[in-house]
Design an enzyme around this catalytic site. Structure first.
Site, PDB file in Angstrom:
ATOM      1  N   HIS A 209       1.474   8.594 -10.133  1.00  0.00           N
ATOM      2  CA  HIS A 209       1.635   7.160  -9.870  1.00  0.00           C
ATOM      3  C   HIS A 209       1.471   6.505 -11.247  1.00  0.00           C
ATOM      4  O   HIS A 209       0.347   6.344 -11.730  1.00  0.00           O
ATOM      5  CB  HIS A 209       0.555   6.721  -8.880  1.00  0.00           C
ATOM      6  CG  HIS A 209       0.418   5.246  -8.713  1.00  0.00           C
ATOM      7  ND1 HIS A 209       0.691   4.611  -7.532  1.00  0.00           N
ATOM      8  CD2 HIS A 209       0.027   4.270  -9.577  1.00  0.00           C
ATOM      9  CE1 HIS A 209       0.466   3.305  -7.674  1.00  0.00           C
ATOM     10  NE2 HIS A 209       0.062   3.080  -8.917  1.00  0.00           N
TER      11      HIS A 209
ATOM     12  N   HIS B 219       2.076   7.606   3.522  1.00  0.00           N
ATOM     13  CA  HIS B 219       0.641   7.384   3.723  1.00  0.00           C
ATOM     14  C   HIS B 219       0.377   7.367   5.226  1.00  0.00           C
ATOM     15  O   HIS B 219       0.815   6.448   5.920  1.00  0.00           O
ATOM     16  CB  HIS B 219       0.199   6.067   3.082  1.00  0.00           C
ATOM     17  CG  HIS B 219       0.340   6.065   1.585  1.00  0.00           C
ATOM     18  ND1 HIS B 219      -0.626   6.594   0.748  1.00  0.00           N
ATOM     19  CD2 HIS B 219       1.340   5.645   0.775  1.00  0.00           C
ATOM     20  CE1 HIS B 219      -0.229   6.470  -0.516  1.00  0.00           C
ATOM     21  NE2 HIS B 219       0.963   5.912  -0.528  1.00  0.00           N
ATOM     22  N   LEU B 220      -0.311   8.397   5.713  1.00  0.00           N
ATOM     23  CA  LEU B 220      -0.594   8.482   7.155  1.00  0.00           C
ATOM     24  C   LEU B 220      -1.983   7.950   7.508  1.00  0.00           C
ATOM     25  O   LEU B 220      -2.315   7.795   8.676  1.00  0.00           O
ATOM     26  CB  LEU B 220      -0.433   9.930   7.649  1.00  0.00           C
ATOM     27  CG  LEU B 220       0.997  10.473   7.653  1.00  0.00           C
ATOM     28  CD1 LEU B 220       1.026  11.920   8.135  1.00  0.00           C
ATOM     29  CD2 LEU B 220       1.917   9.609   8.510  1.00  0.00           C
TER      30      LEU B 220
ATOM     31  N   HIS C  61       6.596  11.163   0.149  1.00  0.00           N
ATOM     32  CA  HIS C  61       5.573  10.150  -0.156  1.00  0.00           C
ATOM     33  C   HIS C  61       5.301   9.269   1.060  1.00  0.00           C
ATOM     34  O   HIS C  61       5.914   8.228   1.247  1.00  0.00           O
ATOM     35  CB  HIS C  61       6.086   9.310  -1.336  1.00  0.00           C
ATOM     36  CG  HIS C  61       5.039   8.453  -1.974  1.00  0.00           C
ATOM     37  ND1 HIS C  61       5.008   8.213  -3.325  1.00  0.00           N
ATOM     38  CD2 HIS C  61       3.983   7.767  -1.459  1.00  0.00           C
ATOM     39  CE1 HIS C  61       3.994   7.420  -3.608  1.00  0.00           C
ATOM     40  NE2 HIS C  61       3.361   7.124  -2.496  1.00  0.00           N
TER      41      HIS C  61
ATOM     42  N   ASP D 177       7.282   5.895   0.365  1.00  0.00           N
ATOM     43  CA  ASP D 177       6.006   5.225   0.064  1.00  0.00           C
ATOM     44  C   ASP D 177       5.578   4.357   1.256  1.00  0.00           C
ATOM     45  O   ASP D 177       5.055   3.255   1.089  1.00  0.00           O
ATOM     46  CB  ASP D 177       6.072   4.414  -1.235  1.00  0.00           C
ATOM     47  CG  ASP D 177       4.680   4.032  -1.743  1.00  0.00           C
ATOM     48  OD1 ASP D 177       3.669   4.469  -1.147  1.00  0.00           O
ATOM     49  OD2 ASP D 177       4.598   3.284  -2.741  1.00  0.00           O
TER      50      ASP D 177
HETATM   51 ZN   LIG Z   1       1.868   4.956  -5.667  1.00  0.00          ZN
END
Ligand SMILES: [Zn+2]
Length: 430
Positions: A178, A59-60, A57, A304
């Site tokens: 999510h 985020h790039l 998990h 995350d």
């Molecule tokens: Zn999330």
């Protein structure tokens, strides 16, 4: 080109020498027993060797928000944190809901070459929660997507969730949810509690997560598919997972380093670096999450990692973005929360941060035993290190790390990706 790692402690259990030739481990033998004059030799006495970490998990932000992070900067942060594989979430601009976008991210990851970047595909077109995205086209693309998620948004429509779970069975996919009931979390800002009342911030009840997890577990059992629960944050979610696993429902779950370590008390500062989705919860929740991770009710730790530029995290709490960075501090936070407390061993850390996540992502070259003929993806840790986090000392483009100024135990010293150092003595090898 070869590397000889001498006398490292294999998952904290026994001392070994590891010889790496090209991209593979060619020999593993008892400590201080291998000699090789041509190899670059590194003495790992006192250090821990784990398989390279795998994040489910991350985020790039690329494409679309290159001011927050790029595949290149996120890859460098990952290498520094001991990761050899990350899964890039789909909430980019454009959304990763087609074969074209997931292949773009996959190719960017490959060209940078510091870590394997596996794109997660969106469940619904544009993350809008209305129509299913081209799931099979993404699965059959060169990016070979197996995990699908609308992360950032909940697939709240039960009919759509059921259809997604049914659809991915054809290619052994998994839906990563999510879990956030949207109507129960309208304008929500922090965990719903006495404290949220006192601080005047709209409460985010635990039941908003638990209601979706319970529903999805039942749907998954009903259609005999696979579910992964993103960022479990409450004791109630742990209870539902325990019940589901008892019934042999095919469900896995992750917890973030920050939910294992930080509580809602941090919100008293009104410092938006502690604003995150799902919110930081109570000490009771933290204790249950830690126990569940040690027990295997929660399967993995996932970061995350959610970079945001300064302007999105400054100012009023209520208008700040949700999210925290975490790739570079994940291992140390987990060691501080789980090893220092004697809840887990280094072999357990290997399980929850490498082996299990690789299994859920269906990766064949990560999370593998440290043995001959395996691809050399390794993470080397100093278990005696104690260090103060400086949020500005980062490879990420963003500095929203909530652990700033805190002292953590253990530190990743070297990362070996496909037989080469991607990070050596703290320095990312560009
Ligand atoms: Zn999330």
């Amino acid at each position: 080109m070869s590397i000889l790692l001498k006398n490292g402690s294999l998952k904290g259990e026994k001392n070994v020498d590891i010889l790496i030739e090209n991209d593979k481990i060619s020999k593993v033998a008892p400590g201080n027993s291998i000699k090789d004059d041509k190899a670059e030799v590194l003495d790992l006495t006192g250090l821990i060797v784990l398989p390279g970490l795998v994040d489910l998990h991350t985020h790039l932000r690329e494409p679309g928000r290159e001011d927050a992070e790029t595949v290149a900067t996120g890859s460098a942060a990952a290498a520094r944190g001991g990761f050899t594989a990350v899964h890039a979430m789909a909430n980019t601009l454009p959304v990763a809901d087609t074969a074209g976008v997931v292949e773009q991210v996959w190719n960017l990851g490959k060209s940078i070459g510091l870590v394997d970047v596996y794109p997660v595909g969106a469940v619904t077109i544009g993350l809008k929660g209305e129509n299913l995205a081209e799931l099979s086209a993404m699965a059959e693309s060169t990016a070979r997507v197996r995990i699908f998620s609308d992360d950032g948004h909940c697939v709240s429509d039960p009919v759509l969730m059921r259809r997604a779970l049914e659809y991915v069975k054809a290619f052994n996919g998994v839906i990563a949810q999510h879990a956030q009931e949207p109507r129960l979390t309208k304008n929500a800002q922090m965990n719903e509690s006495e404290l949220s009342g006192k601080l005047g911030l709209t409460g985010w009840p635990a039941v908003a997560e638990e209601a979706i997890v319970a529903r999805d577990v039942l749907l998954t059992e009903h259609v005999q598919s696979k579910l992964h629960v993103c960022h479990a944050s409450t004791a109630g979610t742990v209870e539902i997972l325990r019940w589901a696993k008892g019934k042999k429902v095919n469900v896995t779950a992750e917890v973030t380093p920050h939910h294992l370590f930080l509580s809602q008390i941090n919100c008293e500062s009104y410092d938006a670096k502690f604003k995150v989705n799902p919110p930081l919860r109570t000490d009771d929740d933290i204790n249950e999450l830690r126990k569940a991770l040690a027990e295997g009710i929660i399967d993995v730790v996932a970061t995350d990692h959610a970079p945001h530029p300064m302007e999105d995290k400054e100012g009023e709490w209520s208008s700040a973005a949700f999210g925290m960075t975490g790739l570079e501090t994940a291992l140390s936070v987990v060691a501080t929360a789980m090893i220092e407390t004697k809840l887990m061993t280094w072999a357990d850390v290997a399980r929850v941060m490498s082996e299990k996540p690789a299994e859920i992502g269906q990766l064949t070259e990560h999370g593998r035993p440290i043995a001959e003929n395996e691809i050399a993806n390794l993470c080397i840790i100093d278990p005696n290190a104690s260090w103060k986090v400086d949020a500005k000392d980062t490879h990420s483009l963003s500095t929203n790390n909530p652990f700033h100024d805190m002292t953590l135990k253990s530190k990743v010293i070297h990362t070996i990706f496909r037989g080469k150092f991607s990070m050596k003595s703290g320095q990312v090898q560009k």
